[in-house]
Write a protein that holds these residues in place. Structure first.
Motif, PDB file in Angstrom:
ATOM      1  N   ALA A 100      -1.754 -11.770  -2.577  1.00 21.18           N
ATOM      2  CA  ALA A 100      -2.036 -13.117  -3.087  1.00 21.18           C
ATOM      3  C   ALA A 100      -2.642 -13.055  -4.489  1.00 21.18           C
ATOM      4  O   ALA A 100      -2.260 -13.829  -5.374  1.00 21.18           O
ATOM      5  CB  ALA A 100      -2.968 -13.857  -2.135  1.00 21.18           C
ATOM      6  N   CYS A 101      -3.586 -12.148  -4.686  1.00 18.89           N
ATOM      7  CA  CYS A 101      -4.221 -12.017  -6.003  1.00 18.89           C
ATOM      8  C   CYS A 101      -3.206 -11.617  -7.063  1.00 18.89           C
ATOM      9  O   CYS A 101      -3.241 -12.125  -8.194  1.00 18.89           O
ATOM     10  CB  CYS A 101      -5.368 -11.018  -5.931  1.00 18.89           C
ATOM     11  N   ASP A 102      -2.304 -10.720  -6.718  1.00 18.15           N
ATOM     12  CA  ASP A 102      -1.269 -10.322  -7.675  1.00 18.15           C
ATOM     13  C   ASP A 102      -0.381 -11.510  -8.051  1.00 18.15           C
ATOM     14  O   ASP A 102       0.022 -11.672  -9.210  1.00 18.15           O
ATOM     15  CB  ASP A 102      -0.419  -9.200  -7.098  1.00 18.15           C
ATOM     16  N   ARG A 103      -0.084 -12.358  -7.075  1.00 13.97           N
ATOM     17  CA  ARG A 103       0.801 -13.500  -7.340  1.00 13.97           C
ATOM     18  C   ARG A 103       0.154 -14.529  -8.262  1.00 13.97           C
ATOM     19  O   ARG A 103       0.849 -15.200  -9.035  1.00 13.97           O
ATOM     20  CB  ARG A 103       1.231 -14.162  -6.024  1.00 13.97           C
ATOM     21  N   VAL A 104      -1.167 -14.664  -8.179  1.00 12.69           N
ATOM     22  CA  VAL A 104      -1.830 -15.718  -8.965  1.00 12.69           C
ATOM     23  C   VAL A 104      -2.624 -15.172 -10.149  1.00 12.69           C
ATOM     24  O   VAL A 104      -3.308 -15.922 -10.838  1.00 12.69           O
ATOM     25  CB  VAL A 104      -2.751 -16.573  -8.063  1.00 12.69           C
ATOM     26  N   GLY A 105      -2.552 -13.869 -10.398  1.00 12.93           N
ATOM     27  CA  GLY A 105      -3.170 -13.310 -11.592  1.00 12.93           C
ATOM     28  C   GLY A 105      -4.654 -13.025 -11.489  1.00 12.93           C
ATOM     29  O   GLY A 105      -5.386 -13.132 -12.471  1.00 12.93           O
ATOM     30  N   ILE A 106      -5.094 -12.625 -10.295  1.00 14.41           N
ATOM     31  CA  ILE A 106      -6.490 -12.227 -10.094  1.00 14.41           C
ATOM     32  C   ILE A 106      -6.566 -10.712 -10.080  1.00 14.41           C
ATOM     33  O   ILE A 106      -5.812 -10.051  -9.373  1.00 14.41           O
ATOM     34  CB  ILE A 106      -7.044 -12.790  -8.781  1.00 14.41           C
ATOM     35  N   GLY A 107      -7.501 -10.150 -10.834  1.00 17.75           N
ATOM     36  CA  GLY A 107      -7.677  -8.702 -10.880  1.00 17.75           C
ATOM     37  C   GLY A 107      -6.885  -8.066 -12.005  1.00 17.75           C
ATOM     38  O   GLY A 107      -6.037  -8.700 -12.638  1.00 17.75           O
ATOM     39  N   GLY A 108      -7.185  -6.799 -12.271  1.00 14.86           N
ATOM     40  CA  GLY A 108      -6.513  -6.102 -13.354  1.00 14.86           C
ATOM     41  C   GLY A 108      -6.825  -6.745 -14.687  1.00 14.86           C
ATOM     42  O   GLY A 108      -7.986  -6.943 -15.045  1.00 14.86           O
ATOM     43  N   LEU A 139      -6.113   0.126  -2.997  1.00 11.75           N
ATOM     44  CA  LEU A 139      -5.594  -1.197  -3.328  1.00 11.75           C
ATOM     45  C   LEU A 139      -6.578  -2.062  -4.114  1.00 11.75           C
ATOM     46  O   LEU A 139      -6.189  -2.720  -5.080  1.00 11.75           O
ATOM     47  CB  LEU A 139      -5.186  -1.940  -2.050  1.00 11.75           C
ATOM     48  N   LEU A 140      -7.838  -2.076  -3.698  1.00 10.48           N
ATOM     49  CA  LEU A 140      -8.793  -3.007  -4.295  1.00 10.48           C
ATOM     50  C   LEU A 140      -9.485  -2.454  -5.542  1.00 10.48           C
ATOM     51  O   LEU A 140      -9.536  -3.116  -6.584  1.00 10.48           O
ATOM     52  CB  LEU A 140      -9.842  -3.418  -3.260  1.00 10.48           C
ATOM     53  N   PHE A 141     -10.046  -1.270  -5.426  1.00 14.03           N
ATOM     54  CA  PHE A 141     -10.817  -0.747  -6.551  1.00 14.03           C
ATOM     55  C   PHE A 141     -10.003  -0.630  -7.846  1.00 14.03           C
ATOM     56  O   PHE A 141     -10.526  -0.921  -8.928  1.00 14.03           O
ATOM     57  CB  PHE A 141     -11.442   0.603  -6.197  1.00 14.03           C
ATOM     58  N   PRO A 142      -8.721  -0.218  -7.800  1.00 17.93           N
ATOM     59  CA  PRO A 142      -7.969  -0.157  -9.061  1.00 17.93           C
ATOM     60  C   PRO A 142      -7.778  -1.510  -9.738  1.00 17.93           C
ATOM     61  O   PRO A 142      -7.459  -1.562 -10.926  1.00 17.93           O
ATOM     62  CB  PRO A 142      -6.623   0.433  -8.622  1.00 17.93           C
ATOM     63  N   ARG A 143      -7.963  -2.600  -9.018  1.00 19.32           N
ATOM     64  CA  ARG A 143      -7.796  -3.940  -9.583  1.00 19.32           C
ATOM     65  C   ARG A 143      -9.121  -4.557 -10.038  1.00 19.32           C
ATOM     66  O   ARG A 143      -9.129  -5.646 -10.599  1.00 19.32           O
ATOM     67  CB  ARG A 143      -7.149  -4.864  -8.541  1.00 19.32           C
ATOM     68  N   ALA A 144     -10.238  -3.858  -9.790  1.00 28.70           N
ATOM     69  CA  ALA A 144     -11.565  -4.447  -9.983  1.00 28.70           C
ATOM     70  C   ALA A 144     -12.116  -4.184 -11.377  1.00 28.70           C
ATOM     71  O   ALA A 144     -11.977  -3.091 -11.924  1.00 28.70           O
ATOM     72  CB  ALA A 144     -12.539  -3.901  -8.950  1.00 28.70           C
ATOM     73  N   VAL A 145     -12.784  -5.199 -11.917  1.00 21.66           N
ATOM     74  CA  VAL A 145     -13.570  -4.976 -13.125  1.00 21.66           C
ATOM     75  C   VAL A 145     -14.879  -4.303 -12.754  1.00 21.66           C
ATOM     76  O   VAL A 145     -15.445  -3.546 -13.558  1.00 21.66           O
ATOM     77  CB  VAL A 145     -13.819  -6.306 -13.872  1.00 21.66           C
ATOM     78  N   ALA A 172     -21.661   7.688  -8.617  1.00 18.13           N
ATOM     79  CA  ALA A 172     -21.053   6.792  -9.593  1.00 18.13           C
ATOM     80  C   ALA A 172     -19.761   7.386 -10.143  1.00 18.13           C
ATOM     81  O   ALA A 172     -18.760   6.669 -10.323  1.00 18.13           O
ATOM     82  CB  ALA A 172     -22.039   6.510 -10.728  1.00 18.13           C
ATOM     83  N   LYS A 173     -19.765   8.688 -10.404  1.00 14.90           N
ATOM     84  CA  LYS A 173     -18.554   9.351 -10.911  1.00 14.90           C
ATOM     85  C   LYS A 173     -17.425   9.298  -9.883  1.00 14.90           C
ATOM     86  O   LYS A 173     -16.272   9.003 -10.220  1.00 14.90           O
ATOM     87  CB  LYS A 173     -18.864  10.796 -11.272  1.00 14.90           C
ATOM     88  N   VAL A 174     -17.752   9.592  -8.627  1.00 13.56           N
ATOM     89  CA  VAL A 174     -16.730   9.588  -7.583  1.00 13.56           C
ATOM     90  C   VAL A 174     -16.172   8.184  -7.382  1.00 13.56           C
ATOM     91  O   VAL A 174     -14.948   7.986  -7.304  1.00 13.56           O
ATOM     92  CB  VAL A 174     -17.295  10.141  -6.261  1.00 13.56           C
ATOM     93  N   MET A 175     -17.056   7.188  -7.306  1.00 18.21           N
ATOM     94  CA  MET A 175     -16.609   5.822  -7.093  1.00 18.21           C
ATOM     95  C   MET A 175     -15.774   5.325  -8.275  1.00 18.21           C
ATOM     96  O   MET A 175     -14.773   4.632  -8.093  1.00 18.21           O
ATOM     97  CB  MET A 175     -17.810   4.901  -6.876  1.00 18.21           C
ATOM     98  N   HIS A 176     -16.159   5.690  -9.489  1.00 21.69           N
ATOM     99  CA  HIS A 176     -15.382   5.282 -10.652  1.00 21.69           C
ATOM    100  C   HIS A 176     -13.992   5.894 -10.616  1.00 21.69           C
ATOM    101  O   HIS A 176     -13.025   5.293 -11.105  1.00 21.69           O
ATOM    102  CB  HIS A 176     -16.107   5.662 -11.947  1.00 21.69           C
ATOM    103  N   GLY A 177     -13.881   7.052 -10.021  1.00 18.06           N
ATOM    104  CA  GLY A 177     -12.586   7.703  -9.908  1.00 18.06           C
ATOM    105  C   GLY A 177     -11.584   6.943  -9.059  1.00 18.06           C
ATOM    106  O   GLY A 177     -10.371   7.193  -9.136  1.00 18.06           O
ATOM    107  N   PHE A 178     -12.046   5.997  -8.250  1.00 13.91           N
ATOM    108  CA  PHE A 178     -11.144   5.173  -7.440  1.00 13.91           C
ATOM    109  C   PHE A 178     -10.487   4.064  -8.262  1.00 13.91           C
ATOM    110  O   PHE A 178      -9.614   3.363  -7.748  1.00 13.91           O
ATOM    111  CB  PHE A 178     -11.885   4.563  -6.256  1.00 13.91           C
ATOM    112  N   GLY A 179     -10.950   3.842  -9.499  1.00 15.67           N
ATOM    113  CA  GLY A 179     -10.217   2.937 -10.364  1.00 15.67           C
ATOM    114  C   GLY A 179     -10.889   1.711 -10.927  1.00 15.67           C
ATOM    115  O   GLY A 179     -10.315   1.061 -11.812  1.00 15.67           O
ATOM    116  N   PRO A 180     -12.097   1.317 -10.472  1.00 13.66           N
ATOM    117  CA  PRO A 180     -12.704   0.137 -11.090  1.00 13.66           C
ATOM    118  C   PRO A 180     -13.106   0.435 -12.535  1.00 13.66           C
ATOM    119  O   PRO A 180     -13.396   1.576 -12.889  1.00 13.66           O
ATOM    120  CB  PRO A 180     -13.931  -0.131 -10.218  1.00 13.66           C
TER     121      PRO A 180
END
Length: 283
Positions: A100-108, A139-145, A172-180
């Motif tokens: 749904a977020c991808d369809r309406v432009g939320i995230g990334g 799925l979620l972390f790579p789309r997060a600011v 913090a380093k490990v979590m950042h590696g997931f993509g946010p």
């Protein structure tokens, strides 16, 4: 003749999260924090919990297609300035949210998305299926600011058991590696800090410590929800992430300072410190 209204549309933020029937956390806490930070709150409910200040006794998930429909309905009509997530319950709901977020432009590169990876209540009651942890990572972390895990969530998601400041930096380093783009490792549960509470912000290059006072209280229910919602409210105003996080930290410090007892268990933090009582206004 009817009197004309004078309202100006405030920044608008959506929370995608579950309910708390005790009123301390979940979408109720999110909406209170958003209002206290000058934002209009919208909701997409993911689950209904049966809980009070003593614990959670039931979780009833909303069908994934209904969660997605809520997101698309709001985003199709209202210009969202930011979105935050809370309790997402299971993998099918997360997948529906992502679609749904991808369809309406939320995230990334679209509407800023703040991920508060709620895995359990403060009483230790599980609020997230174990299988959903990988959906957060992929799925979620790579789309997060911004992702805002506490230390228990860091242990589940990153496999890092944080007992000191050095481990907080490593987490913090490990979590950042997931993509946010940014990760905020909240330090409220760090036992080595006896008189301060240090949250750690990391953007992949720079670490920023955000210290605050530690209060002797058990009334901290909803603190994570409030912080993510406050940050999202400032992002909706166009404030850069580091400044939005600092403002969110300031809000939560005062909300904990003004927390109050409720029921027989853990009371909530209070947004009321930021609200001027209209009944006491004389101007």
């Amino acid at each position: 003749m009817a009197e004309s209204t004078v309202g100006t549309t405030p920044p608008t933020v959506m929370t995608i999260a579950g309910t708390d029937s005790g009123g301390g956390a979940g979408v109720v806490a999110d909406l209170r924090a958003m209002a206290a930070c000058g934002a209009h709150g919208c909701v997409a409910v993911t689950a209904v919990t049966v809980q009070n200040t003593l614990g959670v006794t039931g979780v009833h998930t909303i069908p994934p297609e209904v969660v997605a429909a809520q997101i698309e309905s709001v985003a199709g009509d209202i210009a969202l300035g930011a979105v935050k997530t809370g309790m997402l319950a299971d993998t099918p709901i997360i997948e529906a949210i992502v679609d749904a977020c991808d369809r309406v432009g939320i995230g990334g590169d679209g509407v800023p998305l703040v991920i508060d990876p709620v895995a359990a209540s403060m009483h230790g009651d599980p609020l997230l299926a174990d299988a959903a942890l990988d959906a957060y990572r992929t799925l979620l972390f790579p789309r997060a600011v911004l992702a805002t895990p506490n230390l228990d969530e860091v242990r589940l998601l990153a496999g890092v058991d944080v007992h000191d400041r050095a481990a907080q930096y490593e987490a913090a380093k490990v979590m950042h590696g997931f993509g946010p783009q940014y990760v905020l490792i909240k330090g409220g549960h760090l036992q080595e800090d006896t008189d301060v509470c240090v949250d750690l912000l990391y953007d992949g290059h720079t670490f920023t410590e955000l210290p605050g006072p530690r209060f002797d209280t058990g009334n901290t229910h909803g603190s994570g929800d409030n912080m993510a919602s406050a940050i999202a409210s400032w992002l909706a105003r166009g404030v850069p992430v580091p400044e939005a996080v600092a403002l969110g930290k300031r809000y939560v410090v005062e909300a904990v300072r003004h927390s109050y007892p409720l029921g027989g268990g853990h009371g909530p933090i209070s947004p009321l410190w930021a609200v001027r009582p209209w009944w006491e206004q004389t101007d």
